[in-house]
Design an enzyme around this catalytic site. Structure first.
Site, mmCIF file in Angstrom:
data_model
loop_
_atom_site.group_PDB
_atom_site.id
_atom_site.type_symbol
_atom_site.label_atom_id
_atom_site.label_comp_id
_atom_site.label_asym_id
_atom_site.label_seq_id
_atom_site.Cartn_x
_atom_site.Cartn_y
_atom_site.Cartn_z
ATOM 1 N N ILE A 1 0.897 -1.162 1.773
ATOM 2 C CA ILE A 1 0.715 -1.703 0.428
ATOM 3 C C ILE A 1 2.055 -2.145 -0.160
ATOM 4 C CG2 ILE A 1 -0.230 -1.298 -1.855
ATOM 5 C CD1 ILE A 1 -2.263 -1.127 0.482
ATOM 6 N N LYS A 2 2.125 -3.427 -0.512
ATOM 7 C CA LYS A 2 3.328 -3.931 -1.176
ATOM 8 C C LYS A 2 3.237 -3.640 -2.674
ATOM 9 C CE LYS A 2 5.584 -7.658 0.203
ATOM 10 N NZ LYS A 2 5.881 -9.079 0.542
ATOM 11 N N ILE A 3 4.281 -3.010 -3.169
ATOM 12 C CA ILE A 3 4.353 -2.577 -4.561
ATOM 13 C C ILE A 3 5.591 -3.204 -5.202
ATOM 14 C CG2 ILE A 3 4.621 -0.600 -6.105
ATOM 15 C CD1 ILE A 3 1.986 -0.403 -4.724
#
Length: 215
Positions: A82-84
């Site tokens: 997951i890119k945050i």
């Protein structure tokens, strides 16, 4: 150093995967938008092509919403990371997701300090946008070098991704620094194959073979 492909284009991913040299894929909302297709549909298809980390980005800016988006994306496939975004709320989400066993890639990092904070929050990866730093007159590679030194000095587990790669020289520079991963556009990956002496050598070999193949 491992190489990820920075794209959401399925044909590019297929071609790069066949070469046997990429270890993962990174996407972002801008890359997805260029394809004009459903986000989750693209991500699912990528998981069938690449056996490695595949970064999919959340679009919320509040920690609770990020976590909910992340859980939905992570359920697509075990390889989803997951890119945050690099925000205080983003790092709150990173900490929660780490506790849930969900891998994260903190994106839009432009300084060694930001990379350090991402690592302390428990990010799996920290994505350094060196090309965008170059675009505004800063030395992106120097900032990445500072982060590499800090991570090595303190034995931080977070892996550094050199992102926003503009050309093959960037890849060479970050490889010499010891970054863990470079995520590159397909065009740059293809440029890495090319050298004028290689091209000239192939042409000479072929020309020489034509002269002797029937003798």
């Amino acid at each position: 150093m491992r190489i990820f492909l920075d794209t959401a284009n399925i044909e590019e991913i297929k071609k790069a995967s066949e070469l046997g040299i990429i270890s993962g894929v990174t996407t972002n909302p801008s890359l997805i938008a260029k394809e004009g297709r459903n986000f989750e549909e693209i991500v699912r298809e990528i998981t069938t092509l690449v056996d490695g980390p595949i970064s999919a980005e959340v679009i919320s800016t509040e920690a609770g919403e990020m976590v909910r988006e992340a859980e939905k994306l992570a359920a697509i496939h075990p390889n989803i990371t997951i890119k945050i975004p690099m925000l205080p709320e983003g790092l709150k989400a990173v900490r929660t997701l780490r506790e849930k066993g969900i891998k994260t890639n903190v994106t839009l990092i432009f300084s060694a300090n930001q990379a350090l904070l991402a690592a302390l929050a428990g990010a799996t990866y920290a994505s350094f946008f060196l090309g965008r730093l170059d675009d505004v007159g800063h030395e992106g590679v120097e900032e990445v070098a500072a982060a590499v030194q800090i991570f090595a000095q303190y034995g931080l587990e977070t892996e550094i991704i050199a992102a926003s790669i503009r050309h093959p020289l960037h890849v060479t520079q970050v490889a010499r620094l010891g970054v863990d991963i470079a995520t590159v556009p397909y065009q740059v990956l293809m440029q890495m194959f090319r050298h004028p002496l290689t091209d000239a050598g192939i042409q000479k070999f072929l020309a020489d073979w034509e002269r002797v193949k029937d003798k």
